[in-house]
Design a protein around this motif. Sequence first.
Motif, PDB file in Angstrom:
ATOM      1  N   PHE A  39      26.516 -17.498 -53.160  1.00 44.32           N
ATOM      2  CA  PHE A  39      25.787 -18.513 -52.388  1.00 44.32           C
ATOM      3  C   PHE A  39      24.643 -17.888 -51.610  1.00 44.32           C
ATOM      4  O   PHE A  39      23.564 -18.488 -51.482  1.00 44.32           O
ATOM      5  N   LEU A  40      24.844 -16.685 -51.086  1.00 41.74           N
ATOM      6  CA  LEU A  40      23.757 -16.004 -50.386  1.00 41.74           C
ATOM      7  C   LEU A  40      22.641 -15.659 -51.355  1.00 41.74           C
ATOM      8  O   LEU A  40      21.449 -15.818 -51.029  1.00 41.74           O
ATOM      9  N   VAL A  89      33.289 -14.925 -52.740  1.00 41.15           N
ATOM     10  CA  VAL A  89      32.965 -16.347 -52.564  1.00 41.15           C
ATOM     11  C   VAL A  89      31.584 -16.525 -51.951  1.00 41.15           C
ATOM     12  O   VAL A  89      30.810 -17.390 -52.386  1.00 41.15           O
ATOM     13  N   HIS A  90      31.229 -15.721 -50.956  1.00 42.90           N
ATOM     14  CA  HIS A  90      29.983 -15.948 -50.213  1.00 42.90           C
ATOM     15  C   HIS A  90      28.764 -15.291 -50.848  1.00 42.90           C
ATOM     16  O   HIS A  90      27.646 -15.787 -50.673  1.00 42.90           O
ATOM     17  N   GLY A  92      36.713 -13.014 -49.881  1.00 41.22           N
ATOM     18  CA  GLY A  92      35.666 -13.618 -49.061  1.00 41.22           C
ATOM     19  C   GLY A  92      34.276 -13.192 -49.486  1.00 41.22           C
ATOM     20  O   GLY A  92      33.344 -14.012 -49.520  1.00 41.22           O
ATOM     21  N   LEU A  93      34.118 -11.918 -49.827  1.00 39.70           N
ATOM     22  CA  LEU A  93      32.815 -11.441 -50.279  1.00 39.70           C
ATOM     23  C   LEU A  93      32.446 -12.059 -51.618  1.00 39.70           C
ATOM     24  O   LEU A  93      31.288 -12.452 -51.843  1.00 39.70           O
ATOM     25  N   TYR A 124      24.673 -18.489 -41.658  1.00 43.21           N
ATOM     26  CA  TYR A 124      26.116 -18.357 -41.859  1.00 43.21           C
ATOM     27  C   TYR A 124      26.423 -17.470 -43.058  1.00 43.21           C
ATOM     28  O   TYR A 124      27.320 -16.630 -43.005  1.00 43.21           O
ATOM     29  N   LEU A 125      25.674 -17.648 -44.163  1.00 41.33           N
ATOM     30  CA  LEU A 125      25.934 -16.855 -45.358  1.00 41.33           C
ATOM     31  C   LEU A 125      25.670 -15.372 -45.118  1.00 41.33           C
ATOM     32  O   LEU A 125      26.419 -14.509 -45.583  1.00 41.33           O
ATOM     33  N   TYR A 135      25.704 -15.049 -34.887  1.00 41.18           N
ATOM     34  CA  TYR A 135      25.371 -16.218 -35.705  1.00 41.18           C
ATOM     35  C   TYR A 135      24.222 -17.011 -35.082  1.00 41.18           C
ATOM     36  O   TYR A 135      23.346 -17.514 -35.794  1.00 41.18           O
ATOM     37  N   ARG A 142      22.473 -22.689 -42.410  1.00 40.45           N
ATOM     38  CA  ARG A 142      23.221 -22.410 -43.630  1.00 40.45           C
ATOM     39  C   ARG A 142      23.083 -20.955 -44.055  1.00 40.45           C
ATOM     40  O   ARG A 142      24.068 -20.252 -44.287  1.00 40.45           O
ATOM     41  N   ALA A 151      28.615 -14.174 -42.876  1.00 42.10           N
ATOM     42  CA  ALA A 151      29.879 -14.081 -43.595  1.00 42.10           C
ATOM     43  C   ALA A 151      29.867 -12.922 -44.593  1.00 42.10           C
ATOM     44  O   ALA A 151      30.860 -12.193 -44.726  1.00 42.10           O
ATOM     45  N   THR A 152      28.764 -12.740 -45.289  1.00 47.47           N
ATOM     46  CA  THR A 152      28.672 -11.646 -46.263  1.00 47.47           C
ATOM     47  C   THR A 152      28.766 -10.295 -45.569  1.00 47.47           C
ATOM     48  O   THR A 152      29.482  -9.388 -46.033  1.00 47.47           O
TER      49      THR A 152
END
Length: 259
Positions: A235-236, A231-232, A228-229, A44-45, A31, A41, A48-49
């Motif tokens: 945004f990515l 959700v993120h 989780g995928l 993180y995306l 990260y 930001r 997380a992805t």
Amino acid sequence: MRAIATFDLPLFSKGAATIAMAFVLFVGSVYVILAAVFGRRMGYLVLATCFFSWMLLLSALWAFGFWSQGPETPTNLGPRGTEPHWQPIAGGFEVASDRFPATEKYPGDPWRDPTGGALASVDPVKTTIAEFMAETANEQAGIETLDGVVPAHAGGTITQEDLAEAIPFIPEDFSVEDVRFTAVDGTSLAAGRAFYNNGGPEVTVVAYHDSGNVPVYSYIFLAASVLGLAVHLPFLDRAERKRKEILTGGTAPPWRGPA
């Protein structure tokens, strides 16, 4: 009455700290690099992805195999839930069950001596019944036992002086005989007679075969990864579109120091 406590708090603390440190080191370091390149930001995306995508693939391999180890790849390769086992229903001089009325007819018809494939289940049934008898005896005697307590008469080092009052009963203190099997509505049943080796009456114990739920944790990881995928990823995508607009002539946001 209480037996020796065996919960090793220092060992548990070391394990928890090791997991936390590994997560910080291996995930946190990635990260930091991503944040230095993309910003906090978007870094993180991206992280997380990628993490949920990797977990999606890994948990799918756990649950379904997907020939990852060749044509004969087994399933349920990940963390395992409840294994198939024999679950005691009840024990006593006379055993009855509303769910399985056949328990009252043991050892007569429809109970059968083990033959064929049932022979392999005799030892597991005996072990289950002996464990049930030991647990029940300790409860009735008011003896609290914990995992890892092995009395001297069972080959361990725990003696009478090490315990608060009473030496706990263990499965080896009981013998199981006359194991028989039957089936009710597709559920396999087993029953046997058990008695205390140092004297006592015979007790009938009935158990049913629980198929368990081995892949439950793999499915939980798979569902959490998909969620989780889902959700993120949007945004990515949105962050990447904004970044592309800036790189192709758009106006960058005001600079407020290092990311």
